[in-house]
Design a protein around this motif. Structure first.
Motif, PDB file in Angstrom:
ATOM      1  N   ASP A   1       0.817  -1.213   0.000  1.00 25.17           N
ATOM      2  CA  ASP A   1       0.000   0.000   0.000  1.00 25.17           C
ATOM      3  C   ASP A   1       0.853   1.268   0.000  1.00 25.17           C
ATOM      4  N   VAL A   2       2.160   1.143   0.218  1.00 23.86           N
ATOM      5  CA  VAL A   2       3.052   2.303   0.225  1.00 23.86           C
ATOM      6  C   VAL A   2       3.410   2.671  -1.206  1.00 23.86           C
ATOM      7  N   GLU A   3       3.295   3.959  -1.513  1.00 22.29           N
ATOM      8  CA  GLU A   3       3.557   4.419  -2.879  1.00 22.29           C
ATOM      9  C   GLU A   3       4.917   5.082  -3.039  1.00 22.29           C
ATOM     10  N   ALA A   4       5.417   5.688  -1.981  1.00 18.23           N
ATOM     11  CA  ALA A   4       6.702   6.387  -2.054  1.00 18.23           C
ATOM     12  C   ALA A   4       7.503   6.096  -0.792  1.00 18.23           C
ATOM     13  N   VAL A   5       8.792   5.890  -0.964  1.00 15.29           N
ATOM     14  CA  VAL A   5       9.679   5.620   0.167  1.00 15.29           C
ATOM     15  C   VAL A   5      10.767   6.683   0.210  1.00 15.29           C
ATOM     16  N   PHE A   6      10.960   7.264   1.393  1.00 14.42           N
ATOM     17  CA  PHE A   6      12.033   8.212   1.625  1.00 14.42           C
ATOM     18  C   PHE A   6      13.047   7.586   2.570  1.00 14.42           C
ATOM     19  N   GLY A   7      14.050   8.329   2.945  1.00 15.28           N
ATOM     20  CA  GLY A   7      15.053   7.860   3.893  1.00 15.28           C
ATOM     21  C   GLY A   7      15.775   9.055   4.480  1.00 15.28           C
ATOM     22  N   LYS A   8      16.846   8.808   5.182  1.00 16.34           N
ATOM     23  CA  LYS A   8      17.601   9.894   5.797  1.00 16.34           C
ATOM     24  C   LYS A   8      18.625  10.454   4.817  1.00 16.34           C
ATOM     25  N   VAL A   9      18.963  11.729   5.048  1.00 18.62           N
ATOM     26  CA  VAL A   9      19.983  12.395   4.238  1.00 18.62           C
ATOM     27  C   VAL A   9      21.119  12.829   5.160  1.00 18.62           C
ATOM     28  N   GLU A  10      22.331  12.619   4.696  1.00 16.28           N
ATOM     29  CA  GLU A  10      23.524  13.062   5.418  1.00 16.28           C
ATOM     30  C   GLU A  10      24.158  14.209   4.637  1.00 16.28           C
ATOM     31  N   GLN A  11      24.302  15.357   5.273  1.00 18.18           N
ATOM     32  CA  GLN A  11      24.889  16.515   4.613  1.00 18.18           C
ATOM     33  C   GLN A  11      26.392  16.568   4.893  1.00 18.18           C
ATOM     34  N   PHE A  12      27.168  16.889   3.853  1.00 19.55           N
ATOM     35  CA  PHE A  12      28.611  16.978   4.051  1.00 19.55           C
ATOM     36  C   PHE A  12      29.161  18.123   3.216  1.00 19.55           C
ATOM     37  N   VAL A  13      30.176  18.771   3.739  1.00 19.84           N
ATOM     38  CA  VAL A  13      30.849  19.840   3.006  1.00 19.84           C
ATOM     39  C   VAL A  13      31.785  19.190   1.997  1.00 19.84           C
ATOM     40  N   SER A  14      31.650  19.581   0.743  1.00 20.41           N
ATOM     41  CA  SER A  14      32.451  18.987  -0.322  1.00 20.41           C
ATOM     42  C   SER A  14      33.944  19.176  -0.068  1.00 20.41           C
ATOM     43  N   PRO A  15      34.745  18.151  -0.310  1.00 23.25           N
ATOM     44  CA  PRO A  15      36.191  18.249  -0.044  1.00 23.25           C
ATOM     45  C   PRO A  15      36.893  19.359  -0.816  1.00 23.25           C
ATOM     46  N   ASP A  16      36.314  19.815  -1.935  1.00 19.49           N
ATOM     47  CA  ASP A  16      36.969  20.843  -2.737  1.00 19.49           C
ATOM     48  C   ASP A  16      36.697  22.266  -2.242  1.00 19.49           C
ATOM     49  N   VAL A  17      35.875  22.416  -1.208  1.00 19.89           N
ATOM     50  CA  VAL A  17      35.603  23.755  -0.664  1.00 19.89           C
ATOM     51  C   VAL A  17      36.847  24.257   0.066  1.00 19.89           C
ATOM     52  N   PRO A  18      37.320  25.470  -0.232  1.00 21.51           N
ATOM     53  CA  PRO A  18      38.502  26.003   0.459  1.00 21.51           C
ATOM     54  C   PRO A  18      38.317  26.046   1.969  1.00 21.51           C
ATOM     55  N   ASP A  19      39.393  25.869   2.691  1.00 24.36           N
ATOM     56  CA  ASP A  19      39.340  25.820   4.156  1.00 24.36           C
ATOM     57  C   ASP A  19      38.660  27.050   4.745  1.00 24.36           C
ATOM     58  N   GLU A  20      38.912  28.210   4.184  1.00 22.13           N
ATOM     59  CA  GLU A  20      38.366  29.448   4.758  1.00 22.13           C
ATOM     60  C   GLU A  20      36.853  29.573   4.538  1.00 22.13           C
ATOM     61  N   GLN A  21      36.290  28.729   3.675  1.00 20.59           N
ATOM     62  CA  GLN A  21      34.859  28.772   3.398  1.00 20.59           C
ATOM     63  C   GLN A  21      34.087  27.629   4.052  1.00 20.59           C
ATOM     64  N   ARG A  22      34.791  26.651   4.583  1.00 22.18           N
ATOM     65  CA  ARG A  22      34.135  25.430   5.038  1.00 22.18           C
ATOM     66  C   ARG A  22      33.198  25.662   6.228  1.00 22.18           C
ATOM     67  N   GLU A  23      33.604  26.521   7.132  1.00 20.67           N
ATOM     68  CA  GLU A  23      32.821  26.696   8.358  1.00 20.67           C
ATOM     69  C   GLU A  23      31.442  27.273   8.060  1.00 20.67           C
ATOM     70  N   ARG A  24      31.352  28.199   7.127  1.00 16.62           N
ATOM     71  CA  ARG A  24      30.051  28.806   6.841  1.00 16.62           C
ATOM     72  C   ARG A  24      29.114  27.859   6.107  1.00 16.62           C
ATOM     73  N   LEU A  25      29.655  26.798   5.518  1.00 15.41           N
ATOM     74  CA  LEU A  25      28.823  25.806   4.861  1.00 15.41           C
ATOM     75  C   LEU A  25      28.466  24.635   5.770  1.00 15.41           C
ATOM     76  N   ARG A  26      29.142  24.532   6.904  1.00 19.54           N
ATOM     77  CA  ARG A  26      28.933  23.384   7.782  1.00 19.54           C
ATOM     78  C   ARG A  26      27.474  23.350   8.262  1.00 19.54           C
ATOM     79  N   PRO A  27      26.784  22.209   8.091  1.00 19.85           N
ATOM     80  CA  PRO A  27      25.361  22.158   8.445  1.00 19.85           C
ATOM     81  C   PRO A  27      25.136  22.106   9.948  1.00 19.85           C
ATOM     82  N   ALA A  28      24.034  22.686  10.399  1.00 21.26           N
ATOM     83  CA  ALA A  28      23.675  22.611  11.814  1.00 21.26           C
ATOM     84  C   ALA A  28      23.303  21.192  12.200  1.00 21.26           C
TER      85      ALA A  28
END
Length: 226
Positions: A107-134
């Motif tokens: 009876d289930v039509e759509a299945v979701f799941g969990k998402v893991e957010q990560f800062v891409s390895p190519d982001v410069p060090d000085e920009q990583r903190e502002r992209l870091r997810p809560a």
């Protein structure tokens, strides 16, 4: 049941190979992978060519992700439809876990799941903190987390092409109004890449305007005819 996966790509040269490989590398592989190039001006097409006949590549002039996804859906042959964003990654057991749930619960039509957010390895060090997810891991009612029966997808109608940034939010609300039955697997099924080109992070004003427009459309759709 046949599974079709759709990936819309625009100037995704840096990440598209990893995204496609994560879909092709599933423990239960999909039957069809359709990548639609939305008028890229970088090397996206060259990267896609390296996958040969393992994927189907469509092209269009740059028209936005909603238009691209709708075009790809028109050619998809699967009974089940999955989506991956061109800069995200599916975990290896995504399809295996979601297919098992759909088989157990007819009876289930759509299945979701969990998402893991990560800062891409190519982001410069000085920009990583502002992209870091809560929050790193969370339930994901996102397009790329969903595996859905084609009949249920079609019942809610195509994605709204006037909402290029929030078309899935609007579609999901409409699908729930049409009685979509959904469930979640308790596993991470998608790794969402955070990088300097994320549309939602660089176009927040436009996304906020679209969200309000989508809400107005949803409210109007609920009103009884006068």
């Amino acid at each position: 049941m046949r599974v079709s996966v759709i990936i819309a790509a625009y100037n995704a040269e840096a990440y598209i190979a990893e995204a496609v490989a994560s879909v092709l590398g599933q423990t239960v592989p999909p039957d069809e992978v359709i990548v639609i190039d939305d008028g890229s001006t970088d090397g996206t097409r060259h990267v896609l060519g390296q996958f040969g006949d393992r994927i189907t590549v469509l092209t269009q002039d740059n028209s936005g992700q909603a238009v691209a996804v709708n075009k790809a859906l028109a050619t998809a042959q699967g009974d089940l439809i999955g989506f991956c964003d061109a800069d995200d990654l599916w975990t290896r057991r995504k399809l295996e876990l979601q297919l098992a749930l759909l088989e157990r619960q007819g009876d289930v039509e759509a299945v979701f799941g969990k998402v893991e957010q990560f800062v891409s390895p190519d982001v410069p060090d000085e920009q990583r903190e502002r992209l870091r997810p809560a929050v790193t891991v969370m339930p994901g009612e996102l397009k790329q987390c969903m595996l859905i029966r084609r009949a249920a997808l079609d019942r809610a109608g195509p994605f709204d092409e006037s909402l290029p940034a929030t078309f899935f939010i609007a579609w999901l609300g409409r699908a729930k109004q049409h009685g979509l039955t959904s469930a979640h697997v308790d596993d991470v099924v998608v790794r969402r890449r955070l990088h300097l080109g994320n549309g939602g992070r660089i176009n927040t004003d436009a996304q906020n305007r679209e969200t309000l427009l989508a809400l107005r459309k949803a409210i109007k759709a609920r009103r009884p005819p006068e």
